[in-house]
Design a protein around this motif. Structure first.
Motif, PDB file in Angstrom:
ATOM      1  N   GLY A   1      -0.457   9.625  10.002  1.00 50.36           N
ATOM      2  CA  GLY A   1      -0.603  11.072  10.112  1.00 50.36           C
ATOM      3  C   GLY A   1      -1.279  11.704   8.922  1.00 50.36           C
ATOM      4  N   GLY A   2      -2.227  10.988   8.298  1.00 57.44           N
ATOM      5  CA  GLY A   2      -2.960  11.536   7.169  1.00 57.44           C
ATOM      6  C   GLY A   2      -2.248  11.392   5.834  1.00 57.44           C
ATOM      7  N   GLN A   3      -1.052  10.833   5.817  1.00 56.39           N
ATOM      8  CA  GLN A   3      -0.299  10.636   4.582  1.00 56.39           C
ATOM      9  C   GLN A   3      -0.094   9.145   4.325  1.00 56.39           C
ATOM     10  OE1 GLN A   3       3.313  12.894   4.945  1.00 56.39           O
ATOM     11  NE2 GLN A   3       2.292  14.850   4.502  1.00 56.39           N
ATOM     12  N   THR A   4       0.005   8.812   3.031  1.00 58.34           N
ATOM     13  CA  THR A   4       0.196   7.414   2.644  1.00 58.34           C
ATOM     14  C   THR A   4       1.602   7.216   2.097  1.00 58.34           C
ATOM     15  OG1 THR A   4      -2.154   7.188   2.095  1.00 58.34           O
ATOM     16  CG2 THR A   4      -0.656   5.538   1.193  1.00 58.34           C
ATOM     17  N   ARG A   5       2.258   6.167   2.554  1.00 55.38           N
ATOM     18  CA  ARG A   5       3.576   5.820   2.044  1.00 55.38           C
ATOM     19  C   ARG A   5       3.587   4.351   1.664  1.00 55.38           C
ATOM     20  NH1 ARG A   5       6.959   3.810   6.558  1.00 55.38           N
ATOM     21  NH2 ARG A   5       8.790   4.462   5.386  1.00 55.38           N
ATOM     22  N   THR A   6       4.492   3.988   0.762  1.00 55.46           N
ATOM     23  CA  THR A   6       4.599   2.600   0.302  1.00 55.46           C
ATOM     24  C   THR A   6       5.862   1.977   0.873  1.00 55.46           C
ATOM     25  OG1 THR A   6       3.426   3.083  -1.759  1.00 55.46           O
ATOM     26  CG2 THR A   6       4.760   1.085  -1.701  1.00 55.46           C
ATOM     27  N   VAL A   7       5.698   0.828   1.477  1.00 56.42           N
ATOM     28  CA  VAL A   7       6.821   0.080   2.043  1.00 56.42           C
ATOM     29  C   VAL A   7       7.032  -1.162   1.177  1.00 56.42           C
ATOM     30  CG1 VAL A   7       7.696  -1.157   4.057  1.00 56.42           C
ATOM     31  CG2 VAL A   7       6.315   0.911   4.360  1.00 56.42           C
ATOM     32  N   ALA A   8       8.180  -1.234   0.514  1.00 60.11           N
ATOM     33  CA  ALA A   8       8.482  -2.360  -0.374  1.00 60.11           C
ATOM     34  C   ALA A   8       9.624  -3.184   0.213  1.00 60.11           C
ATOM     35  CB  ALA A   8       8.849  -1.846  -1.761  1.00 60.11           C
ATOM     36  N   PHE A   9       9.537  -4.513   0.083  1.00 58.46           N
ATOM     37  CA  PHE A   9      10.585  -5.382   0.610  1.00 58.46           C
ATOM     38  C   PHE A   9      10.472  -6.765  -0.018  1.00 58.46           C
ATOM     39  CE2 PHE A   9       6.840  -5.525   3.209  1.00 58.46           C
ATOM     40  CZ  PHE A   9       6.676  -6.857   3.599  1.00 58.46           C
ATOM     41  N   ASP A  10      11.571  -7.484  -0.024  1.00 59.22           N
ATOM     42  CA  ASP A  10      11.575  -8.884  -0.454  1.00 59.22           C
ATOM     43  C   ASP A  10      11.332  -9.750   0.772  1.00 59.22           C
ATOM     44  OD1 ASP A  10      12.105  -8.429  -3.174  1.00 59.22           O
ATOM     45  OD2 ASP A  10      14.244  -8.176  -2.772  1.00 59.22           O
ATOM     46  N   TRP A  11      10.518 -10.786   0.563  1.00 57.94           N
ATOM     47  CA  TRP A  11      10.109 -11.576   1.733  1.00 57.94           C
ATOM     48  C   TRP A  11      10.314 -13.064   1.486  1.00 57.94           C
ATOM     49  CZ3 TRP A  11       9.538 -11.142   6.594  1.00 57.94           C
ATOM     50  CH2 TRP A  11       8.824 -12.092   7.350  1.00 57.94           C
TER      51      TRP A  11
END
Length: 377
Positions: free
Chosen positions: A210-220
């Motif tokens: 939707g025109g916005q940037t978000r950061t998704v952090a996780f351990d993998w």
């Protein structure tokens, strides 16, 4: 299941029909270009055939006999002054042949090259045109952006809040590049997401929504107790709308980038021929493999058929430009050699060279068919 049953199961009637139509159109336009450049320079064309072998239909029009032949495996134009001319009998009562001195033979070197080059160039232009239409209608895949197409319910991705339509623009704080190496081969940058998820540790994804940037952090952890873990997403390139000029520019760039890939594929094919290596190689398909690909495309979408048409026309253009006697590229090479030398090869020399080239092409075609069939054993 025997071999014939295996081949029949891999093909469909609709796929076979589309195969004949796609190859027939590519062949018709290829030969039509040869015809047009010859007639434009005042050279007569005796016959024009779609298909090979016994003639099913024929009609005379504008000094040319137009034919539809039985075998849908190619076509030809019989241009006046290209075939050798009978020049009496030898002592054993056998006909003697010589170079013609009329029609095509009277053209300048550049006039001959124009006639010979017209066919492959037509296939190249057709491929570029089809790509331009596709990019204009469907958009241009962005190599540096991965669009999430679906998220599996109850998966790790769903728990992280990822949604279908999200666009991944960076992985672990690094922008996705245009090109990466995956499995030793060059690939679009968005495929680096697969490589990232193959390594254990902390991962971050920069996601546009939707025109916005978000950061998704996780351990993998790619494996747990020996079991492969899946993030739970299906993704592909982000497709951007394109105007006709942008689509045309991308089509031209794609064509240029395809040249080394096609040459490597042909090089691999010749290497396999000389070593009699019948192992599977997806870079080049024979008639059965091509019909199988078209059958799969026909069951997918019309645009998949267009993509097959692009690949087939590119392959036909580049193959015919190979400097092998008997192909357009080989004929062009002989014309230029004669022009630089100041005189053409003698008739017997040219016949020997063409016979060698024809034998190589026929051997190559037979090898491709045998390799196609061997996949079903």
């Amino acid at each position: 299941m025997n071999v014939l049953q295996g081949i029949a199961a891999a093909l469909t009637p609709l796929g076979l029909l589309w195969t004949v139509l796609i190859i027939g159109l590519a062949t018709f336009l290829h030969e039509l270009a040869h015809y047009a450049l010859a007639r434009w320079q005042g050279v007569a064309v005796k016959s024009f055939s779609i298909g090979m072998g016994p003639v099913l239909l024929r009609r005379d029009w504008r000094g040319t006999e137009w034919r539809l032949s039985l075998l849908p495996i190619g076509g030809y134009v019989e241009i006046d002054g290209m075939a050798p001319v009978e020049d009496g009998m030898n002592a054993q009562g056998q006909p003697v042949y010589r170079h013609p001195t009329h029609g095509f033979a009277r053209l300048s070197a550049w006039g001959k090259v124009a006639v010979l080059l017209a066919g492959p160039l037509m296939n190249l232009l057709l491929a570029i045109g089809l790509m331009t239409v596709t990019f204009t209608a469907q958009g241009i895949p962005a190599p540096d952006r991965a669009r999430i197409e679906s998220v599996q319910a109850g998966s790790r991705a769903a728990a992280l809040g990822l949604q279908a339509g999200d666009v991944v623009t960076a992985i672990d704080g690094q922008d996705i590049p245009d090109r990466v190496t995956v499995g030793g081969a060059a690939a679009p940058g968005w495929e680096s997401l697969r490589d990232s998820l193959g390594r254990a540790g902390s991962r971050t994804l920069s996601v546009e929504r939707g025109g916005q940037t978000r950061t998704v952090a996780f351990d993998w952890q790619p494996t747990v107790n020996g079991q492969r873990q899946l993030l739970g997403i299906r993704y592909g390139p982000d497709v951007q709308p394109a105007s006709v000029p942008v689509a045309l520019g991308t089509a031209l760039t794609t064509t240029v980038e395809a040249v080394p890939q096609v040459l490597r594929a042909f090089g691999s094919l010749f290497a396999r021929l000389f070593t009699l290596n019948l192992s599977s190689d997806e870079s080049v398909s024979g008639p059965i493999g091509t019909a199988q690909i078209v059958s799969q495309a026909a069951a997918t979408s019309p645009w998949a058929l267009v993509q097959v048409g692009v690949l087939l026309n590119l392959s036909l253009a580049f193959f015919n430009l190979l400097p092998i006697p008997g192909l357009d590229g080989g004929r062009i090479l002989l014309v230029l050699f004669g022009a630089l030398r100041g005189r053409p090869l003698t008739f017997s020399q040219e016949q020997a060279v063409n016979l060698l080239g024809f034998g190589l092409v026929m051997t190559l075609m037979l090898f491709v068919v045998v390799r196609d069939v061997s996949r079903f054993f």
